[in-house]
Write a protein that holds these residues in place. Structure first.
Motif, PDB file in Angstrom:
ATOM      1  N   MET A 171       0.835  -1.202   0.000  1.00 30.83           N
ATOM      2  CA  MET A 171       0.000   0.000   0.000  1.00 30.83           C
ATOM      3  C   MET A 171       0.868   1.249   0.000  1.00 30.83           C
ATOM      4  O   MET A 171       0.589   2.229  -0.698  1.00 30.83           O
ATOM      5  N   GLY A 172       1.958   1.208   0.776  1.00 32.26           N
ATOM      6  CA  GLY A 172       2.874   2.346   0.800  1.00 32.26           C
ATOM      7  C   GLY A 172       3.544   2.585  -0.530  1.00 32.26           C
ATOM      8  O   GLY A 172       3.725   3.731  -0.945  1.00 32.26           O
ATOM      9  N   LEU A 173       3.893   1.503  -1.245  1.00 37.99           N
ATOM     10  CA  LEU A 173       4.531   1.650  -2.550  1.00 37.99           C
ATOM     11  C   LEU A 173       3.596   2.289  -3.568  1.00 37.99           C
ATOM     12  O   LEU A 173       4.045   2.933  -4.519  1.00 37.99           O
ATOM     13  N   LEU A 174       2.294   2.111  -3.369  1.00 36.49           N
ATOM     14  CA  LEU A 174       1.329   2.703  -4.294  1.00 36.49           C
ATOM     15  C   LEU A 174       1.196   4.213  -4.102  1.00 36.49           C
ATOM     16  O   LEU A 174       0.485   4.867  -4.866  1.00 36.49           O
ATOM     17  N   LEU A 175       1.879   4.753  -3.094  1.00 43.74           N
ATOM     18  CA  LEU A 175       1.836   6.197  -2.874  1.00 43.74           C
ATOM     19  C   LEU A 175       2.648   6.965  -3.908  1.00 43.74           C
ATOM     20  O   LEU A 175       2.656   8.189  -3.899  1.00 43.74           O
ATOM     21  N   VAL A 176       3.350   6.234  -4.794  1.00 45.06           N
ATOM     22  CA  VAL A 176       4.189   6.920  -5.786  1.00 45.06           C
ATOM     23  C   VAL A 176       3.373   7.869  -6.654  1.00 45.06           C
ATOM     24  O   VAL A 176       3.892   8.861  -7.167  1.00 45.06           O
ATOM     25  N   GLY A 177       2.091   7.588  -6.825  1.00 44.86           N
ATOM     26  CA  GLY A 177       1.251   8.456  -7.632  1.00 44.86           C
ATOM     27  C   GLY A 177       0.996   9.804  -6.987  1.00 44.86           C
ATOM     28  O   GLY A 177       0.530  10.737  -7.645  1.00 44.86           O
ATOM     29  N   SER A 178       1.306   9.936  -5.682  1.00 45.24           N
ATOM     30  CA  SER A 178       1.049  11.186  -4.973  1.00 45.24           C
ATOM     31  C   SER A 178       2.307  11.975  -4.660  1.00 45.24           C
ATOM     32  O   SER A 178       2.230  13.069  -4.131  1.00 45.24           O
ATOM     33  N   LEU A 179       3.482  11.410  -4.971  1.00 44.34           N
ATOM     34  CA  LEU A 179       4.724  12.040  -4.534  1.00 44.34           C
ATOM     35  C   LEU A 179       5.338  12.928  -5.598  1.00 44.34           C
ATOM     36  O   LEU A 179       6.473  12.733  -6.037  1.00 44.34           O
ATOM     37  N   GLY A 180       4.590  13.898  -6.050  1.00 49.03           N
ATOM     38  CA  GLY A 180       5.138  14.939  -6.895  1.00 49.03           C
ATOM     39  C   GLY A 180       5.400  14.552  -8.329  1.00 49.03           C
ATOM     40  O   GLY A 180       6.214  15.167  -8.999  1.00 49.03           O
ATOM     41  N   SER A 181       4.738  13.538  -8.842  1.00 53.17           N
ATOM     42  CA  SER A 181       4.954  13.144 -10.237  1.00 53.17           C
ATOM     43  C   SER A 181       3.624  13.106 -10.976  1.00 53.17           C
ATOM     44  O   SER A 181       2.654  12.532 -10.500  1.00 53.17           O
TER      45      SER A 181
ATOM     46  N   SER B  55       3.382  11.633 -13.827  1.00 55.91           N
ATOM     47  CA  SER B  55       3.400  10.351 -14.513  1.00 55.91           C
ATOM     48  C   SER B  55       3.569   9.229 -13.503  1.00 55.91           C
ATOM     49  O   SER B  55       4.620   9.121 -12.850  1.00 55.91           O
ATOM     50  N   THR B  56       2.532   8.404 -13.348  1.00 56.70           N
ATOM     51  CA  THR B  56       2.618   7.269 -12.421  1.00 56.70           C
ATOM     52  C   THR B  56       3.704   6.283 -12.818  1.00 56.70           C
ATOM     53  O   THR B  56       4.445   5.799 -11.950  1.00 56.70           O
ATOM     54  N   PRO B  57       3.856   5.934 -14.127  1.00 53.67           N
ATOM     55  CA  PRO B  57       4.955   5.009 -14.484  1.00 53.67           C
ATOM     56  C   PRO B  57       6.324   5.510 -14.062  1.00 53.67           C
ATOM     57  O   PRO B  57       7.151   4.737 -13.596  1.00 53.67           O
ATOM     58  N   ARG B  58       6.589   6.812 -14.194  1.00 55.92           N
ATOM     59  CA  ARG B  58       7.885   7.343 -13.777  1.00 55.92           C
ATOM     60  C   ARG B  58       8.065   7.189 -12.265  1.00 55.92           C
ATOM     61  O   ARG B  58       9.172   6.901 -11.786  1.00 55.92           O
TER      62      ARG B  58
ATOM     63  N   LEU C 212      -5.137   1.438  -6.389  1.00 58.59           N
ATOM     64  CA  LEU C 212      -4.571   1.148  -7.706  1.00 58.59           C
ATOM     65  C   LEU C 212      -5.509   1.608  -8.814  1.00 58.59           C
ATOM     66  O   LEU C 212      -5.080   2.164  -9.829  1.00 58.59           O
ATOM     67  N   PHE C 213      -6.807   1.415  -8.603  1.00 60.01           N
ATOM     68  CA  PHE C 213      -7.792   1.750  -9.629  1.00 60.01           C
ATOM     69  C   PHE C 213      -7.986   3.251  -9.757  1.00 60.01           C
ATOM     70  O   PHE C 213      -8.073   3.800 -10.859  1.00 60.01           O
ATOM     71  N   THR C 214      -8.025   3.936  -8.615  1.00 58.41           N
ATOM     72  CA  THR C 214      -8.331   5.378  -8.652  1.00 58.41           C
ATOM     73  C   THR C 214      -7.177   6.217  -9.156  1.00 58.41           C
ATOM     74  O   THR C 214      -7.388   7.351  -9.599  1.00 58.41           O
ATOM     75  N   GLN C 215      -5.946   5.718  -9.097  1.00 60.21           N
ATOM     76  CA  GLN C 215      -4.838   6.533  -9.582  1.00 60.21           C
ATOM     77  C   GLN C 215      -4.356   6.086 -10.956  1.00 60.21           C
ATOM     78  O   GLN C 215      -3.378   6.603 -11.471  1.00 60.21           O
ATOM     79  N   SER C 216      -5.056   5.152 -11.565  1.00 58.09           N
ATOM     80  CA  SER C 216      -4.633   4.673 -12.878  1.00 58.09           C
ATOM     81  C   SER C 216      -5.188   5.556 -13.985  1.00 58.09           C
ATOM     82  O   SER C 216      -6.203   6.228 -13.827  1.00 58.09           O
ATOM     83  N   ASN C 217      -4.525   5.540 -15.123  1.00 64.88           N
ATOM     84  CA  ASN C 217      -4.974   6.312 -16.279  1.00 64.88           C
ATOM     85  C   ASN C 217      -6.299   5.785 -16.801  1.00 64.88           C
ATOM     86  O   ASN C 217      -7.095   6.547 -17.359  1.00 64.88           O
TER      87      ASN C 217
END
Length: 459
Positions: free
Chosen positions: A107-117, A119-122, A439-444
């Motif tokens: 769950m913590g790793l999925l926070l990448v979508g909120s950490l200033g990027s 682009s989620t893949p980046r 995962l679903f809510t932050q996906s393209n």
């Protein structure tokens, strides 16, 4: 550092001093995060995302004022929950099995979508770099060397503070040195204390973040750094119309992590005092100090030493009162740091980063690591890759890997049995649902679906 000075002290003054340093240290990390984009502690990583953009707008004083108030409120809420709900929360936290900690790490790793990027893949690529760095060293289970290439300096792994100094300190200095012609922004320090109306405006977010921080802090092996990142993520998801977008100086981006990481202090004391299990690395040190002073935290601590328990609860309140007093001291002086010319400030930052890296283990190898990550961070920033997910990956790597292996070993080293165990346990099942929703809510895919739906309505 302080513990060695308190060996000859009486227990109560020693505990008071350590508690004060802990409270001040967790808050203090936000100042360099806001002013220089260099978190002074891992718990301030999320604070830098919106704090530094405010400093670049000349609002460093306002940002620091907000963090003081939010840290104090979060600390009070954590202390209240420690006083009232310590036995209940510790009993619930004890029900968390390795599989649940593994899911918490995912769950913590999925926070990448909120950490200033944007682009989620980046963000995912950056987090994977962090996960890889976290695996360097000796295997915690088998003792085998991993990615050390026979080098004894790599056997101990890479300290995440060294990574943080390189990715935030060194890389930021290299970025800033590219253009010395840009003059520093004049800071507005006329109004430092947030008015009561603005405090009330963000109070619901403060309470949510503080409760989350206390709960995460109460889980053994987590702490304020993970709590702050999770709070930042939930703020980004629940705040519908921020005045400024997250990552560009949103006040909500300061409110959530700063209230959560200070609330996590009270949360981390819950398993330490009631179960004898430290909530994070800092309370592990304090637990050792308590044993040195003849105190025995555990299930009987609250009945055998209620006076010490009451002293620690009251110490949390008093520590936060003094944080409110000292937090507003020197803000005008600190804000002047941002106004120092770059050709003077950046070399100082580089020197301090080198000194900081060396003092962690008194190792020259850590300096090389810090410089290497500084260059990596510089290249990542040039190509708009976020650096915060790398820190996230390094911090969570051991939590994810070790609990996965423990969980699999508990079901007879069967991956199938591990998966079945997850879906037949209520706590694990709830965490799986939360992960799927995140995962679903932050996906393209979800964004495209909403955009198509809105366009159909418009037609």
């Amino acid at each position: 550092l302080l513990i060695s000075f308190t060996f000859s002290w009486e227990p109560l003054p020693a505990l008071a001093a350590m508690l004060g340093v802990q409270i001040g240290g967790v808050y203090g990390g936000s100042r360099s995060a806001i002013l220089l984009n260099i978190p002074g502690a891992p718990a301030a990583v999320a604070t830098a995302i919106d704090g530094y953009p405010l400093a670049k707008k000349g609002l460093a004083g306002k940002a620091i004022g907000v963090t003081v108030i939010q840290s104090v409120i979060g600390g009070f809420i954590g202390a209240i929950i420690l006083a009232i709900g310590a036995p209940l929360i510790s009993e619930f936290a004890l029900k968390f099995a390795p599989r649940d900690y593994f899911l918490l790490g995912i769950m913590g790793l999925l926070l990448v979508g909120s950490l200033g990027s944007e682009s989620t893949p980046r963000g995912i690529y950056a987090a994977l770099i962090g996960l890889f760095v976290g695996t360097i060293g000796l295997d915690a289970v088998t003792g085998q060397q991993r990615f050390t290439f026979g080098n004894i300096y790599l056997m101990g792994g890479v300290n995440y503070v060294v990574v943080m100094l390189g990715l935030f300190g060194m890389s930021e200095a290299l970025i800033q040195l590219r253009d010395l012609s840009i003059f520093p922004v004049k800071q507005k320090v006329d109004k430092l204390r947030p008015d009561f109306k603005s405090v009330l405006k963000y109070l619901p977010l403060t309470i949510r973040s503080s409760l989350l921080g206390t709960f995460v802090g109460a889980l053994p092996g987590t702490g304020g750094d993970i709590a702050a990142l999770m709070a930042y993520d939930q703020a980004k998801r629940t705040t519908k119309n921020p005045e400024v977008p997250f990552g560009e100086g949103a006040i909500e981006g300061l409110v959530a992590p700063e209230s959560a990481n200070n609330a996590a202090i009270g949360g981390a004391y819950i398993p330490m005092l009631t179960l004898g299990i430290p909530g994070d690395a800092v309370t592990a040190i304090i637990l050792g100090a308590m044993f040195i002073h003849g105190l025995r935290p555990g299930p009987l601590f609250m009945t055998e030493s209620p006076d010490i328990f009451g002293f620690l609860v009251l110490g949390n309140f008093i520590g936060n009162i003094f944080l409110l007093i000292f937090g507003f001291m020197g803000i005008k002086l600190f804000a002047k740091i941002v106004e120092v010319p770059k050709h003077i400030l950046m070399p100082i930052i580089i020197i301090l980063s080198v000194v900081g890296a060396y003092t962690i283990n008194n190792s020259v190898a850590d300096i090389y690591w810090m410089m290497g990550f500084g260059i990596v961070g510089y290249l990542l920033k040039l190509y708009n890759f976020p650096t915060s997910p790398i820190i996230l990956g390094v911090i969570l790597s051991s939590l994810v890997e070790q609990n996965y292996r423990r969980g699999v070993s508990m079901v007879g080293n069967s991956l199938t049995g591990f998966i079945v165990d997850i879906f037949t346990n209520p706590i694990s099942l709830v965490l799986v649902v939360v992960i799927v929703v995140m995962l679903f809510t932050q996906s393209n895919t979800w964004r495209n679906f909403k955009e198509k739906r809105l366009s159909k309505k418009a037609r």
